[in-house]
Write a protein that holds these residues in place. Structure first.
Motif, mmCIF file in Angstrom:
data_model
loop_
_atom_site.group_PDB
_atom_site.id
_atom_site.type_symbol
_atom_site.label_atom_id
_atom_site.label_comp_id
_atom_site.label_asym_id
_atom_site.label_seq_id
_atom_site.Cartn_x
_atom_site.Cartn_y
_atom_site.Cartn_z
ATOM 1 N N LEU A 68 -11.018 4.445 -7.476
ATOM 2 C CA LEU A 68 -10.803 3.013 -7.643
ATOM 3 C C LEU A 68 -11.958 2.382 -8.422
ATOM 4 N N LYS A 69 -13.164 2.754 -8.053
ATOM 5 C CA LYS A 69 -14.363 2.216 -8.700
ATOM 6 C C LYS A 69 -14.443 2.590 -10.185
ATOM 7 N N THR A 70 -13.951 3.758 -10.538
ATOM 8 C CA THR A 70 -14.011 4.231 -11.918
ATOM 9 C C THR A 70 -12.731 3.966 -12.707
ATOM 10 N N ASN A 71 -11.845 3.140 -12.147
ATOM 11 C CA ASN A 71 -10.586 2.770 -12.803
ATOM 12 C C ASN A 71 -9.674 3.962 -13.094
ATOM 13 N N LEU A 72 -9.754 4.986 -12.280
ATOM 14 C CA LEU A 72 -8.885 6.151 -12.462
ATOM 15 C C LEU A 72 -7.756 6.212 -11.444
ATOM 16 N N LEU A 73 -7.858 5.429 -10.378
ATOM 17 C CA LEU A 73 -6.858 5.494 -9.321
ATOM 18 C C LEU A 73 -5.462 5.136 -9.822
ATOM 19 N N ASN A 74 -5.380 4.200 -10.751
ATOM 20 C CA ASN A 74 -4.076 3.787 -11.273
ATOM 21 C C ASN A 74 -3.485 4.785 -12.265
ATOM 22 N N LYS A 75 -4.215 5.851 -12.567
ATOM 23 C CA LYS A 75 -3.735 6.858 -13.514
ATOM 24 C C LYS A 75 -3.251 8.129 -12.832
ATOM 25 N N VAL A 76 -3.344 8.151 -11.486
ATOM 26 C CA VAL A 76 -2.972 9.359 -10.755
ATOM 27 C C VAL A 76 -2.084 9.016 -9.563
ATOM 28 N N LEU A 77 -1.400 10.027 -9.082
ATOM 29 C CA LEU A 77 -0.652 9.934 -7.835
ATOM 30 C C LEU A 77 -1.453 10.701 -6.794
ATOM 31 N N ILE A 78 -1.794 10.048 -5.692
ATOM 32 C CA ILE A 78 -2.558 10.683 -4.624
ATOM 33 C C ILE A 78 -1.607 11.224 -3.565
ATOM 34 N N VAL A 79 -1.833 12.465 -3.177
ATOM 35 C CA VAL A 79 -1.095 13.087 -2.085
ATOM 36 C C VAL A 79 -2.139 13.548 -1.073
ATOM 37 N N ILE A 80 -1.911 13.225 0.195
ATOM 38 C CA ILE A 80 -2.858 13.605 1.242
ATOM 39 C C ILE A 80 -2.334 14.821 2.002
ATOM 40 N N ASN A 81 -3.128 15.888 2.007
ATOM 41 C CA ASN A 81 -2.840 17.065 2.825
ATOM 42 C C ASN A 81 -3.548 16.836 4.155
#
Length: 92
Positions: A68-81
């Motif tokens: 989020l801080k590096t502005n990359l969160l909106n470019k990926v889909l996060i999946v939690i294992n």
């Protein structure tokens, strides 16, 4: 004809507990002033791969906060294992 690279996915497996690096968050280890996860995401993007999945587990909140801080969160889909002690194959 559509660009076939649009059908490709980049998957980053980063759910492990970091046992070999003494509990450090592997995704946030730095090499040349950038974290592993940041370098891999940027490599995918530079290659034209826009569909990027990051599988997180161990200390996932810290990695999400960094993305989020590096502005990359909106470019990926996060999946939690939720079973971060499992093997990498389980993350797939």
């Amino acid at each position: 004809m559509t660009n076939k690279i649009n059908n490709l996915y980049g998957i980053i497996l980063s759910a492990g507990e970091g046992k070999r690096v003494h509990g450090k968050i592997k995704a946030l280890l730095k090499i040349h002033k950038k974290t592993f996860v940041e370098k891999i995401i940027n490599s995918f993007l530079k290659s034209g791969i826009k569909n990027i999945i990051v599988v997180l587990g161990y200390k996932h909140r810290e990695v999400i906060s960094y993305l989020l801080k590096t502005n990359l969160l909106n470019k990926v889909l996060i999946v939690i294992n939720k079973n971060s002690a499992s093997q990498q194959l389980d993350s797939l």
